[in-house]
Design a protein around this motif. Sequence first.
Motif, PDB file in Angstrom:
ATOM      1  N   HIS A  66      49.464  75.223  77.119  1.00  0.00           N
ATOM      2  CA  HIS A  66      49.429  73.769  76.896  1.00  0.00           C
ATOM      3  C   HIS A  66      50.648  72.907  76.576  1.00  0.00           C
ATOM      4  CE1 HIS A  66      45.090  74.096  77.021  1.00  0.00           C
ATOM      5  NE2 HIS A  66      45.226  74.773  75.847  1.00  0.00           N
ATOM      6  N   ALA A 394      48.642  72.404  95.430  1.00  0.00           N
ATOM      7  CA  ALA A 394      48.785  71.009  95.083  1.00  0.00           C
ATOM      8  C   ALA A 394      49.354  70.277  96.241  1.00  0.00           C
ATOM      9  CB  ALA A 394      49.210  70.815  93.734  1.00  0.00           C
ATOM     10  N   GLN A 404      45.169  68.275  94.176  1.00  0.00           N
ATOM     11  CA  GLN A 404      45.905  68.016  92.999  1.00  0.00           C
ATOM     12  C   GLN A 404      45.084  67.585  91.957  1.00  0.00           C
ATOM     13  OE1 GLN A 404      50.431  66.503  92.997  1.00  0.00           O
ATOM     14  NE2 GLN A 404      49.134  64.576  92.768  1.00  0.00           N
ATOM     15  N   ASP A 405      44.380  66.734  92.163  1.00  0.00           N
ATOM     16  CA  ASP A 405      43.272  66.213  91.170  1.00  0.00           C
ATOM     17  C   ASP A 405      42.387  67.003  90.750  1.00  0.00           C
ATOM     18  OD1 ASP A 405      44.729  63.780  91.421  1.00  0.00           O
ATOM     19  OD2 ASP A 405      43.231  62.721  92.767  1.00  0.00           O
ATOM     20  N   ALA A 408      43.977  69.509  88.250  1.00  0.00           N
ATOM     21  CA  ALA A 408      44.106  68.701  87.039  1.00  0.00           C
ATOM     22  C   ALA A 408      42.840  68.549  86.401  1.00  0.00           C
ATOM     23  CB  ALA A 408      44.759  67.416  87.206  1.00  0.00           C
ATOM     24  N   SER A 409      41.702  68.729  86.904  1.00  0.00           N
ATOM     25  CA  SER A 409      40.436  68.349  86.282  1.00  0.00           C
ATOM     26  C   SER A 409      39.603  69.761  85.907  1.00  0.00           C
ATOM     27  CB  SER A 409      39.521  67.553  87.091  1.00  0.00           C
ATOM     28  OG  SER A 409      39.123  68.123  88.379  1.00  0.00           O
ATOM     29  N   ASP A 423      54.385  71.254  91.622  1.00  0.00           N
ATOM     30  CA  ASP A 423      53.247  70.344  91.499  1.00  0.00           C
ATOM     31  C   ASP A 423      51.830  70.838  90.949  1.00  0.00           C
ATOM     32  OD1 ASP A 423      55.120  69.411  93.328  1.00  0.00           O
ATOM     33  OD2 ASP A 423      53.912  68.087  94.203  1.00  0.00           O
ATOM     34  N   THR A 424      51.778  72.143  91.378  1.00  0.00           N
ATOM     35  CA  THR A 424      50.703  72.896  90.664  1.00  0.00           C
ATOM     36  C   THR A 424      50.826  73.447  89.315  1.00  0.00           C
ATOM     37  OG1 THR A 424      50.223  73.956  93.031  1.00  0.00           O
ATOM     38  CG2 THR A 424      49.191  75.075  91.092  1.00  0.00           C
ATOM     39  N   ARG A 426      52.567  72.227  86.711  1.00  0.00           N
ATOM     40  CA  ARG A 426      52.463  71.204  86.116  1.00  0.00           C
ATOM     41  C   ARG A 426      51.309  70.659  85.583  1.00  0.00           C
ATOM     42  NH1 ARG A 426      57.616  69.386  85.230  1.00  0.00           N
ATOM     43  NH2 ARG A 426      59.299  69.494  86.878  1.00  0.00           N
ATOM     44  N   ARG A 427      50.101  71.256  86.357  1.00  0.00           N
ATOM     45  CA  ARG A 427      48.833  70.993  85.986  1.00  0.00           C
ATOM     46  C   ARG A 427      47.841  72.112  85.369  1.00  0.00           C
ATOM     47  NH1 ARG A 427      51.151  67.950  89.583  1.00  0.00           N
ATOM     48  NH2 ARG A 427      50.653  65.628  89.485  1.00  0.00           N
ATOM     49  N   ASN A 429      46.970  74.921  82.364  1.00  0.00           N
ATOM     50  CA  ASN A 429      46.978  74.987  81.097  1.00  0.00           C
ATOM     51  C   ASN A 429      47.491  76.137  80.474  1.00  0.00           C
ATOM     52  OD1 ASN A 429      43.865  74.496  82.128  1.00  0.00           O
ATOM     53  ND2 ASN A 429      44.229  73.220  80.546  1.00  0.00           N
TER      54      ASN A 429
END
Length: 872
Positions: A66, A394, A404-405, A408-409, A423-424, A426-427, A429
């Motif tokens: 996190h 992503a 990508q979204d 993130a979800s 890009d991946t 950064r999303r 956990n």
Amino acid sequence: MGAEVRSTCPYCGVGCGVLLSADGSGGLAVRGDPAHPTNRGRLCSKGSALGETVGLEERLLAPQVHGSTATWKDALNLVATRFRKTIETHGSDSVAFYVSGQMLTEDYYVANKLMKGFIGSANIDTNSRLCMASTVAGHRRAFGTDTVPGVYDDLDEADLIVLVGSNLAWCHPILYPRIMAAREKRALRLVVIDPRRTASCEGADLHLALEPGSDVALFNALLAEVARRGAVDRDYVSAHVEGFDPALKAAQGSDPAFTGLSQETLRDFCDLWIGTEKVVTIFSQGVNQSSSGSDKVNAILNCHLATGRIGKPGMGPFSVTGQPNAMGGREVGGLANMLACHLDIENVDHRDAVRGFWNAPAMPEAPGLKAVEMFRAVADGRIKALWIIHSNPAVTLPDADTVQDAIASCPFVVVSDITAATDTARRANVLLPATAWAEKSGTVTNSDRTISRQRAALAPPGEARPDWAILAEVAQRMGFAEGFNWDSEAEIFAEYAALSGLAGTSGKDFDISNRAGLSSSDYDSMPPFRWPDGPAKSGGRFFADGGFYHPDGKARMLALAPRAPAAALTPEHPFRLNTGRLRDQWHTMTRTALSPRLSAHLPEPFVDMHPDDAARLGLAPADLLRLESPQGSAILRLRITRDVQPGHLFAPMHWTGETAPSARIDALIASVTDPVSGQPESKAAAVSAARFEAAWYGFAIATARPRPECAYWALARTDRGFRAELAGTEEIADAEDFARALFGLPDAALQMSKDMAKGRTRLAFMDGEILLAALYLDHKPVRLMRDFLAGLPGTETPWALAGTARGDMPDPGPVVCSCYAVGRNTILRAIGAEGLQSVEAIGASLSAGTNCGSCKAELAALLQQGVSRAAE
């Protein structure tokens, strides 16, 4: 320098050997391994620049949970607990692994064993799904298993080589010069089949610029002509092939006009192919990345099977893969629809054999989710825990914004990688620091089935760990300790080799079980070898005398019908967009963007458009162009060229949110897949194109990384720091404030000039007479000596605002030869001053083109330009 270590290149599937020497300070010298059978000492521009990519500036050096640094114990406990609880609550198919051809075979093996044998799901797929899954499907349909019939030596022995959807000169640069060298020795012919003109066309006897998606129609026409001219090998077909008659009937009913080629061009192609017995048909992404990719592969295979031109020296179909271990992933079961060692997940005997070998608690009975399906399942909540290893979906998957979204979800995402700056990542956990290629030990398999050892030349930095060790520890913490208690890569390889014996006894092709007893020292010193291991089978080739892997031992020819690309052109989206790779960049540039030399060739994302289309739309060279599809949009620099046909566009796929956020090209691609292979159609999107109306344009240079905040920016590394292209939709209220924020230089001394009449502003930030950064702004695309300016930061340059070269410091121009960093202007000056008359003469004068040779097409174009100037 330390002693040289034999290893392998981490880029394309050619599988070149490299010799690595650590300097003791984190640096690395790299040269080609003259003893490796694949490259014989040669390296391409990317391989030659590997030493520039091993710095720790952007490395992930400790686990993160996190966003905060964590211990390995806490991070791995969290991963194991979340995956275990997700499985207990929602079932084994609620978790997934998305892995990569960047992994070594031993890493792949552990991931596959954990997911399929112990978690009990087939939800493990690889980014290789995006590049060669259609070939796997085509091979399995035709041959009964995923067997590559030929070897690289066939390139030396063929009399005709046909490149289909393959820009070999740029994407597999060590193989293309091998073909050119063979041409110098004998009358080898070369045909290129590609909608656009590429560097591979420079040496071609014939270029077939067919309509996108029409490969089946082309090879159907060839098959029909093979039969009409009596070129079918009746004895081979009778003894070894099923399905000839239906395949021929379908081919005869296919309309060649679907290709868009003239009858004369089709006849010339058929004359060459039919009239040349020793023909190798090389195919790659242009075939695979299609909603009919599997059919395209089988259309090619049909022609070779009908003529018996397979498995013999100098003849056969040949798939070249895109990643260093895409083949290893295919062999080890890294795809959702396969078991290890080419065994079939749907086959109960194969499943039971693998389960028994592993002593596994569970095995899936059906294929898992393939890449595009997997991320749809992430988006709709079916996948609740996802582990991504050495990949950047992503950016690379179709409909990339939606992917990508989805990432993130997702409730729980783990990313194992060498950097957090993707890009991946950064999303995620949880971020787990993995070893990079120069720190890894294991094996890889190249496109002609040669298995090579990868050996570590550098110690893992920080707390980075090998992928297999990370996976094994998580497995142990999930309660599967007995199946994952290896101490070394050698033990994993031995287990894998032993497992392959099951494939041999099951009548499959992949069997390296005679290496299961290798000691650790034998494994460490293991030289490259090509399977099938043991006695040579037709020089390492398959199928010259049949021996296919269907139950009856025969191959299958398929009845095929051409299909247009899935995305139909409309008045709103009238252009056909093709995507692809560049010579000097790799995937999403996690590695290559660290190299100033590789970043200098084409430093900015671009789109190619035919002059007729540009004129019709009122566009000029260097305009910014906005492309839009129903899925998304992108902003790219316009290049006007006749290399693409009217109505067609081409854009490379490498840029990301880290390097050019508005140029993520897969955001434009629909998530349409081949129904057989699951491979996305990445090369035939329908898009619109219009000028991006910017209020201002800028070019920036700096010793430190700029931090742009504007509608368009593209960043590239230089020897002196960074360069950036910029554009915005709103006027800059205060140029000084904007520039100081861009460069992070609130207190540096400023030089500034404004030309109100021309709308130009130039700012330079200095430390005494040392240039720290400069920004050049205009109300139209900025005209400057960019490549010259990029070399100024960090030097005494009080005159930087001029934006031009001084007389004693000539502008080299954009880099053409990346191997030797030779610029366009340097080449043109030498052509004029020395009267150079050939590409070879340019090489003798400047060394350009004398290493990998992938710039020779550009050198030839410059030579023609230079000669024309002299004539004027």
